[in-house]
Design a protein around this motif. Structure first.
Motif, short mmCIF file in Angstrom:
data_model
loop_
_atom_site.label_atom_id
_atom_site.label_comp_id
_atom_site.label_asym_id
_atom_site.label_seq_id
_atom_site.Cartn_x
_atom_site.Cartn_y
_atom_site.Cartn_z
N LEU A 2 1.37 -7.89 26.36
CA LEU A 2 1.59 -9.23 25.83
C LEU A 2 3.07 -9.52 25.62
O LEU A 2 3.42 -10.50 24.97
CB LEU A 2 0.82 -9.43 24.52
CG LEU A 2 -0.72 -9.41 24.66
CD1 LEU A 2 -1.38 -9.45 23.29
CD2 LEU A 2 -1.19 -10.58 25.52
N GLY A 3 3.94 -8.67 26.16
CA GLY A 3 5.36 -8.94 26.15
C GLY A 3 6.17 -8.25 25.07
O GLY A 3 7.37 -8.53 24.92
N GLY A 4 5.55 -7.34 24.33
CA GLY A 4 6.27 -6.68 23.24
C GLY A 4 6.66 -5.25 23.55
O GLY A 4 6.53 -4.77 24.68
N ALA A 5 7.15 -4.57 22.50
CA ALA A 5 7.62 -3.19 22.66
C ALA A 5 6.49 -2.17 22.57
O ALA A 5 6.66 -1.02 22.98
CB ALA A 5 8.69 -2.87 21.61
N GLY A 6 5.36 -2.57 21.98
CA GLY A 6 4.20 -1.69 21.96
C GLY A 6 4.27 -0.53 20.98
O GLY A 6 3.54 0.44 21.13
N LEU A 7 5.12 -0.63 19.94
CA LEU A 7 5.20 0.46 18.97
C LEU A 7 3.95 0.48 18.09
O LEU A 7 3.33 -0.55 17.83
CB LEU A 7 6.44 0.32 18.08
CG LEU A 7 7.71 1.05 18.56
CD1 LEU A 7 8.20 0.46 19.87
CD2 LEU A 7 8.80 0.96 17.49
N SER A 8 3.60 1.65 17.63
CA SER A 8 2.47 1.81 16.72
C SER A 8 2.88 1.39 15.31
O SER A 8 4.07 1.16 15.02
CB SER A 8 2.02 3.27 16.70
OG SER A 8 3.05 4.09 16.16
N LEU A 9 1.89 1.30 14.42
CA LEU A 9 2.18 1.00 13.02
C LEU A 9 3.05 2.10 12.41
O LEU A 9 3.99 1.82 11.66
CB LEU A 9 0.88 0.87 12.23
CG LEU A 9 1.01 0.58 10.73
CD1 LEU A 9 1.69 -0.77 10.50
CD2 LEU A 9 -0.37 0.60 10.06
N ARG A 10 2.76 3.34 12.75
CA ARG A 10 3.56 4.45 12.22
C ARG A 10 5.01 4.35 12.68
O ARG A 10 5.95 4.51 11.88
CB ARG A 10 2.96 5.79 12.68
CG ARG A 10 3.73 6.99 12.15
CD ARG A 10 3.04 8.29 12.52
NE ARG A 10 3.85 9.43 12.10
CZ ARG A 10 4.25 10.41 12.89
NH1 ARG A 10 3.94 10.40 14.17
NH2 ARG A 10 4.97 11.41 12.42
N ASP A 50 -4.32 -13.05 19.59
CA ASP A 50 -3.49 -12.71 20.75
C ASP A 50 -2.40 -13.76 20.97
O ASP A 50 -1.29 -13.43 21.43
CB ASP A 50 -4.34 -12.56 22.01
CG ASP A 50 -5.03 -11.21 22.10
OD1 ASP A 50 -4.95 -10.44 21.12
OD2 ASP A 50 -5.65 -10.93 23.14
N TRP A 51 -2.70 -15.02 20.64
CA TRP A 51 -1.68 -16.06 20.76
C TRP A 51 -0.49 -15.75 19.86
O TRP A 51 0.67 -16.00 20.22
CB TRP A 51 -2.26 -17.43 20.40
CG TRP A 51 -2.73 -17.55 18.98
CD1 TRP A 51 -3.98 -17.30 18.50
CD2 TRP A 51 -1.93 -17.92 17.83
NE1 TRP A 51 -4.02 -17.47 17.12
CE2 TRP A 51 -2.78 -17.86 16.70
CE3 TRP A 51 -0.60 -18.27 17.67
CZ2 TRP A 51 -2.34 -18.18 15.42
CZ3 TRP A 51 -0.15 -18.58 16.38
CH2 TRP A 51 -1.01 -18.54 15.28
N LEU A 52 -0.77 -15.21 18.66
CA LEU A 52 0.30 -14.86 17.72
C LEU A 52 1.15 -13.74 18.29
O LEU A 52 2.39 -13.77 18.18
CB LEU A 52 -0.32 -14.47 16.38
CG LEU A 52 0.63 -14.14 15.21
CD1 LEU A 52 -0.06 -14.43 13.89
CD2 LEU A 52 1.10 -12.68 15.23
N LEU A 53 0.51 -12.75 18.86
CA LEU A 53 1.25 -11.63 19.45
C LEU A 53 2.19 -12.12 20.55
O LEU A 53 3.36 -11.72 20.62
CB LEU A 53 0.28 -10.59 20.00
CG LEU A 53 -0.62 -9.90 18.96
CD1 LEU A 53 -1.65 -9.02 19.66
CD2 LEU A 53 0.20 -9.08 17.98
N ALA A 54 1.67 -13.01 21.40
CA ALA A 54 2.50 -13.53 22.50
C ALA A 54 3.65 -14.37 21.96
O ALA A 54 4.79 -14.29 22.46
CB ALA A 54 1.63 -14.35 23.45
N GLU A 55 3.39 -15.18 20.94
CA GLU A 55 4.46 -16.02 20.37
C GLU A 55 5.50 -15.18 19.65
O GLU A 55 6.70 -15.49 19.69
CB GLU A 55 3.86 -17.06 19.42
CG GLU A 55 3.09 -18.16 20.15
CD GLU A 55 2.74 -19.33 19.24
OE1 GLU A 55 3.07 -19.28 18.04
OE2 GLU A 55 2.13 -20.29 19.75
N ALA A 56 5.07 -14.11 18.97
CA ALA A 56 6.04 -13.21 18.31
C ALA A 56 6.96 -12.57 19.34
O ALA A 56 8.17 -12.46 19.13
CB ALA A 56 5.31 -12.15 17.50
N ALA A 57 6.38 -12.15 20.46
CA ALA A 57 7.19 -11.54 21.53
C ALA A 57 8.16 -12.55 22.12
O ALA A 57 9.25 -12.18 22.58
CB ALA A 57 6.28 -10.98 22.62
N ALA A 58 7.78 -13.83 22.08
CA ALA A 58 8.63 -14.89 22.64
C ALA A 58 9.71 -15.36 21.66
O ALA A 58 10.54 -16.20 22.02
CB ALA A 58 7.78 -16.08 23.07
N GLY A 59 9.69 -14.84 20.42
CA GLY A 59 10.75 -15.17 19.47
C GLY A 59 10.37 -16.04 18.30
O GLY A 59 11.22 -16.34 17.45
#
Length: 391
Positions: A48-56, A98-107
């Motif tokens: 979805l365009g992000g860094a994919g880091l875990s919560l940890r 998922d829309w939130l995840l995509a928007e967060a990745a977009a800034g």
């Protein structure tokens, strides 16, 4: 462990922190740098365009950020909480955020508009009125406090109560409405009332909602007031508590580092030796380190299980996550206050001046007692898990 924040960037943020604190100014330059580094998409899945880091991994990054710029870390934390909720749902097959995840990745910058004056129910109730718009959406009317990122959020998660239960008529069952409003949609007023003793750059101002509108596709849950095991609520609670704990653990990490530097630099006139050779000082330093070792064992353990529980049901604690993460938040914030206090004691009177970084940490760490879960609330949660509800 993956790091998104370079040492060079963190050093720059530390240089600005004192000025933001002195001027009671929002961390605008820090935010721009963090956006450019892709930090707002830290937990967004790579698909979805992000860094994919875990919560940890994110908790560790937040602690690193907090050790350099606590107020910046605290404010960004509220954005990360929403991304954490989206990731929590996404990993469990729920694509509603998922829309939130995509928007967060977009800034886009997300704010957390849930806290209210005098509302000790937090996620279980609301003083804010949610009025149905007749098309599945809502307008919100009420007062929200401690709204971090007030000058910059573009999306605000809000909670309100619809007494009609969504049908717009009297007699319906009340429902808590979880939704998102946008900055450009209006219907709110942000007060310039953030003048606190610590965490000043977060600019967590009061927000007056007076018609802020969430359309139907941004209304995420209609839930009965009271306790809930809905994954949306679990995602909010666990992400909030864990990431908050990480911010205060980062403050304590830095306090220990500063204390070690100070006792190596200061010399006793009585003995002619550095304070690092004083047995009492050495015991205090050791006690601080032992505390931090324990803190990180707890944060790493709980975040590891939360991350893994999405694919391993044997690690899913269900309602037990409320006890686990509320207890974590309280233990870590209280431990952080003690570590900073010990650091001040061994570092001397210079920490009493505003120019002292440790003195600023002493003020910043105090904010930990005001975030939910409170000490009393956490004890109530644990007591209920062991003894059942009160009659």
């Amino acid at each position: 462990m993956t790091h998104l924040l370079s040492d060079e960037l963190l050093a720059t943020l530390r240089e600005r922190a004192a000025d933001y604190d002195r001027d009671n100014a929002f961390f605008a330059e820090d935010l721009a740098d963090l956006q450019a580094a892709g930090y707002l998409g830290t937990m967004v899945p790579t698909a979805l365009g992000g860094a994919g880091l875990s919560l940890r991994e994110t908790a560790r990054e937040q602690a690193r950020l907090s050790a350099h710029a606590p107020a910046t870390a605290l404010a960004v934390n509220m954005h990360h909480v929403w991304v954490g909720v989206g990731r929590y749902l996404h990993e469990r097959g729920d694509s509603s955020l998922d829309w939130l995840l995509a928007e967060a990745a977009a800034g886009e910058v997300f704010g957390f508009g849930y806290s209210e004056p005098g509302n000790d129910l937090v996620l279980l109730g609301s003083r804010t009125e949610a009025r149905p718009d007749g098309n599945g959406g809502y307008t919100f009317h009420g007062r929200k406090i401690f709204t971090s990122n007030s000058p910059a959020w573009t999306r605000l998660g809000v909670l309100g109560l619809d007494p009609s239960g969504g049908n717009g008529r009297r007699g319906g069952e009340p429902r808590l409405v979880h939704a998102f409003v946008t900055r450009d949609g209006g219907g709110f007023d942000i007060l310039d009332d953030w003048d606190t003793i610590g965490m000043r750059a977060s600019q967590s101002r009061t927000t007056m909602l007076d018609g802020a509108h969430a359309p139907a596709d941004r209304v995420l849950r209609l839930l009965p007031p009271g306790p809930s095991l809905d994954p949306y609520v679990l995602g909010i609670f666990t992400s909030f508590e864990v990431l908050l704990a990480a911010v205060y653990a980062g403050i304590a990490d830095r306090a220990l580092e500063l204390a070690v530097e100070a006792v190596g630099r200061r010399t006793s006139m009585k003995t002619g030796k550095p304070y690092s050779q004083d047995p009492d000082v050495r015991r205090r330093i050791a006690d601080m380190a032992l505390t931090q070792d324990s803190v990180w064992l707890q944060i790493d353990g709980i975040t590891r299980d939360l991350d893994a529980s999405a694919s391993d049901s044997t690690l899913d604690r269900g309602a037990g996550w409320f006890r686990a993460t509320a207890g974590l938040k309280v233990r870590v914030t209280e431990a952080a206050r003690d570590v900073v206090d010990q650091a001040v004691r061994v570092s001397g009177g210079s920490t009493y001046f505003n120019s002292s970084e440790l003195g600023r940490l002493y003020r910043d760490v105090l904010a930990g007692i005001f975030h939910p879960s409170s000490d009393d609330s956490a004890h109530s949660t644990v007591a209920q898990s062991l003894l059942g509800p009160l009659d």
